[in-house]
Scaffold this active site. Structure first.
Site, PDB file in Angstrom:
ATOM      1  N   HIS A 187       0.836  -1.207   0.000  1.00  0.00           N
ATOM      2  CA  HIS A 187       0.000   0.000   0.000  1.00  0.00           C
ATOM      3  C   HIS A 187       0.868   1.252   0.000  1.00  0.00           C
ATOM      4  CE1 HIS A 187      -3.683   2.271   1.532  1.00  0.00           C
ATOM      5  NE2 HIS A 187      -2.695   3.151   1.634  1.00  0.00           N
ATOM      6  N   GLU A 188       1.829   1.320   0.921  1.00  0.00           N
ATOM      7  CA  GLU A 188       2.662   2.513   1.034  1.00  0.00           C
ATOM      8  C   GLU A 188       3.670   2.610  -0.111  1.00  0.00           C
ATOM      9  OE1 GLU A 188       1.664   4.648   2.996  1.00  0.00           O
ATOM     10  OE2 GLU A 188       0.356   3.396   4.223  1.00  0.00           O
ATOM     11  N   HIS A 231       2.188   4.254  -3.129  1.00  0.00           N
ATOM     12  CA  HIS A 231       2.130   5.720  -3.062  1.00  0.00           C
ATOM     13  C   HIS A 231       3.416   6.327  -3.618  1.00  0.00           C
ATOM     14  CE1 HIS A 231      -1.675   6.317  -1.108  1.00  0.00           C
ATOM     15  NE2 HIS A 231      -1.357   5.595  -0.050  1.00  0.00           N
TER      16      HIS A 231
END
Length: 240
Positions: free
Chosen positions: A151-152, A155
């Site tokens: 998820h990170e 980004h």
């Protein structure tokens, strides 16, 4: 004549070998003659000649050359735990997957385990930095490695590929599904009881709601105001 290997061996031992002086004949009538070079002098002459002629081409890494692992900070002087080391390994694996599928290199991020509060992780885009919550990591290690780390990372990848976009927009969602086959959920569902700090009760048109002490302090300093996501009215501190 010494071989090149023997000459370089002598050069490495130069600090331990004292050079011997060569005495010329003292007879004035004698014709000047060139004395034979000693092994050490042969080594010096060989090194000077070949060093001047040597050309070392600059190192150019291939697009998918192995990169050094990201430098990590724990936020303290304690060594990394086993699960934190697994996070670093998971990060490297994710980056290798992304590079193999997107056919380009991505710089590895700096990784910290210093995030507090209820957030599991956060990505600092312009700094290429990841921060993870060590408490939630310890309590939810399997889901953390499977979901939070990709998820990170997405980004950071999204910012490097597309520039500034919506935090969980279509670009980010596409990377989650395409690269890591992870459902692009915007929030985690971990139990945050162990990381919940003091809270202050506010209310809106819907009813009471809790704000963290950090957000409450921002309201008191007139730095922020908060709206209810459902009714869109401003939150007001409850009076007892």
């Amino acid at each position: 004549m010494l071989t090149p290997a023997e000459l370089f061996t002598l050069l490495r031992r130069r600090s331990k070998i004292s050079s011997s002086r060569i005495e010329l004949p003292r007879d004035a009538s004698a014709q000047p003659q060139t004395a034979p070079l000693s092994p050490l002098q042969q080594a010096d002459q060989f090194a000077a000649t070949h060093t001047a002629q040597a050309h070392v081409p600059p190192f150019v890494p291939t697009p998918f050359a192995p990169q050094a692992k990201a430098h990590s900070f724990t936020g303290a002087s304690r060594p990394l735990t086993e699960v934190q080391l697994q996070v670093l390994e998971r990060i490297e694996t994710c980056y290798q997957q992304a590079e193999a599928q997107l056919k380009r290199h991505f710089p590895r991020p700096v990784t910290e385990f210093s995030l507090r509060g209820k957030s599991a992780g956060t990505a600092h885009l312009q700094q290429n930095r990841l921060r993870f919550n060590p408490v939630l990591l310890r309590e939810n290690s399997a889901a953390f490695l499977r979901e939070v780390v990709p998820h990170e990372i997405c980004h950071l990848l999204c910012f490097q590929l597309f520039g500034k976009t919506k935090p969980h927009g279509k670009e980010w969602q596409s990377l989650m599904l395409t690269l890591f086959k992870v459902q692009p959920s915007t929030t985690h569902s971990f139990n945050t009881a162990s990381v919940a700090g003091p809270e202050v009760e506010y209310h809106c048109a819907c009813g009471p709601i809790k704000l963290s002490i950090r957000r409450h302090n921002k309201v008191m300093r007139a730095e922020s105001r908060y709206l209810c996501k459902r009714c869109k009215t401003q939150l007001v501190q409850s009076r007892t």
